[in-house]
Design a protein around this motif. Structure first.
Motif, PDB file in Angstrom:
ATOM      1  N   ASP A  71     -11.166  19.138   4.654  1.00  0.00           N
ATOM      2  CA  ASP A  71      -9.806  19.575   4.339  1.00  0.00           C
ATOM      3  C   ASP A  71      -9.033  18.487   3.587  1.00  0.00           C
ATOM      4  O   ASP A  71      -8.218  18.781   2.714  1.00  0.00           O
ATOM      5  CB  ASP A  71      -9.057  19.941   5.624  1.00  0.00           C
ATOM      6  N   ASP A  72      -9.267  17.238   3.957  1.00  0.00           N
ATOM      7  CA  ASP A  72      -8.599  16.114   3.314  1.00  0.00           C
ATOM      8  C   ASP A  72      -9.358  15.785   2.029  1.00  0.00           C
ATOM      9  O   ASP A  72     -10.542  15.442   2.059  1.00  0.00           O
ATOM     10  CB  ASP A  72      -8.595  14.906   4.259  1.00  0.00           C
ATOM     11  N   SER A  73      -8.676  15.879   0.885  1.00  0.00           N
ATOM     12  CA  SER A  73      -9.356  15.705  -0.408  1.00  0.00           C
ATOM     13  C   SER A  73      -9.887  14.294  -0.598  1.00  0.00           C
ATOM     14  O   SER A  73     -10.936  14.098  -1.229  1.00  0.00           O
ATOM     15  CB  SER A  73      -8.405  16.069  -1.552  1.00  0.00           C
ATOM     16  N   PHE A  74      -9.185  13.278  -0.050  1.00  0.00           N
ATOM     17  CA  PHE A  74      -9.695  11.918  -0.202  1.00  0.00           C
ATOM     18  C   PHE A  74     -10.868  11.677   0.745  1.00  0.00           C
ATOM     19  O   PHE A  74     -11.800  10.945   0.413  1.00  0.00           O
ATOM     20  CB  PHE A  74      -8.605  10.873   0.033  1.00  0.00           C
ATOM     21  N   ALA A  75     -10.842  12.311   1.907  1.00  0.00           N
ATOM     22  CA  ALA A  75     -11.991  12.225   2.814  1.00  0.00           C
ATOM     23  C   ALA A  75     -13.221  12.836   2.160  1.00  0.00           C
ATOM     24  O   ALA A  75     -14.342  12.340   2.330  1.00  0.00           O
ATOM     25  CB  ALA A  75     -11.675  12.929   4.130  1.00  0.00           C
ATOM     26  N   ALA A  76     -13.025  13.906   1.389  1.00  0.00           N
ATOM     27  CA  ALA A  76     -14.144  14.523   0.674  1.00  0.00           C
ATOM     28  C   ALA A  76     -14.707  13.565  -0.372  1.00  0.00           C
ATOM     29  O   ALA A  76     -15.921  13.423  -0.525  1.00  0.00           O
ATOM     30  CB  ALA A  76     -13.685  15.818   0.002  1.00  0.00           C
ATOM     31  N   LEU A  77     -13.810  12.878  -1.101  1.00  0.00           N
ATOM     32  CA  LEU A  77     -14.248  11.910  -2.112  1.00  0.00           C
ATOM     33  C   LEU A  77     -14.990  10.748  -1.458  1.00  0.00           C
ATOM     34  O   LEU A  77     -16.031  10.299  -1.955  1.00  0.00           O
ATOM     35  CB  LEU A  77     -13.031  11.401  -2.877  1.00  0.00           C
ATOM     36  N   ARG A  78     -14.462  10.282  -0.332  1.00  0.00           N
ATOM     37  CA  ARG A  78     -15.109   9.179   0.384  1.00  0.00           C
ATOM     38  C   ARG A  78     -16.491   9.605   0.892  1.00  0.00           C
ATOM     39  O   ARG A  78     -17.471   8.857   0.751  1.00  0.00           O
ATOM     40  CB  ARG A  78     -14.231   8.745   1.562  1.00  0.00           C
ATOM     41  N   ARG A  79     -16.571  10.790   1.455  1.00  0.00           N
ATOM     42  CA  ARG A  79     -17.856  11.291   1.970  1.00  0.00           C
ATOM     43  C   ARG A  79     -18.882  11.411   0.845  1.00  0.00           C
ATOM     44  O   ARG A  79     -20.044  11.011   1.010  1.00  0.00           O
ATOM     45  CB  ARG A  79     -17.629  12.642   2.633  1.00  0.00           C
TER      46      ARG A  79
END
Length: 221
Positions: A92-100
């Motif tokens: 859900d968190d767009s930066f968490a997606a980028l980090r993952r």
């Protein structure tokens, strides 16, 4: 009246046997590991031996070394694309997606395999072009989503991400891949902290795009 040719049933193309597909997948996975460890010039006999197949099976699937290198690159791009798509769908968190995605791509040894792209094989092969387009679209979507949400600083582009990912996951000259791995995620996290908005400094130059990377690659070849 329709001709015999019009009514004749289409010839069925036989599907590859399951064991043949498994052998091919095993060869590609093994070659990928060995290319990281030794480079793309690793002896064919060694690839076959480690994959647990005969030399004839290896040559039947990949008659030329360029065929095998291209398949390894295709496999890598497909896996990294899947990482980007899954991160977008599940976080859900767009930066968490980028980090993952970034840490996942590092685990695929993307930097260690980059030297293969300097080889003599056809980089404009239709299969490579199609998979590259898929990858670029998926990563661009990750970056756009994070910037729209105000989570990623606005003065970076997807090219900046891919350059850093390539450089930070590539072993230093003279160091073994295995001993270098322990530093990768630590340094990637430092880099990602610098990407997060709000920006703490002003970057020199302009954001790097995928087109910049393609242009630089062409001019250096």
């Amino acid at each position: 009246m329709s001709s015999t040719a019009d009514t004749a049933p289409a010839r069925r193309v036989p599907r590859p046997r399951a064991d043949a597909l498994r052998n091919r997948e095993r060869i590609v996975a093994t070659a990928r590991e060995m290319f990281v460890e030794f480079g793309p010039q690793v002896p064919y006999d060694e690839v076959a031996r480690r994959a647990g197949v005969g030399n004839a099976t290896l040559y039947r699937n990949f008659p030329e070394r360029d065929d095998l290198v291209r398949e390894v690159v295709l496999s890598l791009m497909a896996r990294v694309t899947e990482l980007a798509e899954r991160a977008t769908e599940e976080e859900d968190d767009s930066f968490a997606a980028l980090r993952r995605f970034t840490h996942g791509a590092a685990d695929e040894r993307i930097g260690a395999l980059c030297p293969m792209l300097d080889g003599a094989f056809d980089k404009n092969h239709p299969d490579l072009t199609a998979e590259r387009d898929r990858l670029e679209e998926a990563v661009q979507d990750l970056v756009d989503r994070a910037q729209r949400a105000g989570r990623l600083r606005a003065d970076v582009g997807v090219g900046d991400l891919m350059v850093a990912l390539s450089q930070l996951t590539r072993p230093l000259p003279g160091s073994a891949c295995g001993s270098f791995d322990r530093f990768v995620h630590r340094h990637l996290q430092l880099f990602l902290d610098g990407l997060e908005a709000p920006a703490r400094s002003e970057l020199p130059g302009r954001a790097a795009t995928l087109e910049d990377l393609r242009r630089d690659s062409c001019s250096s070849s």
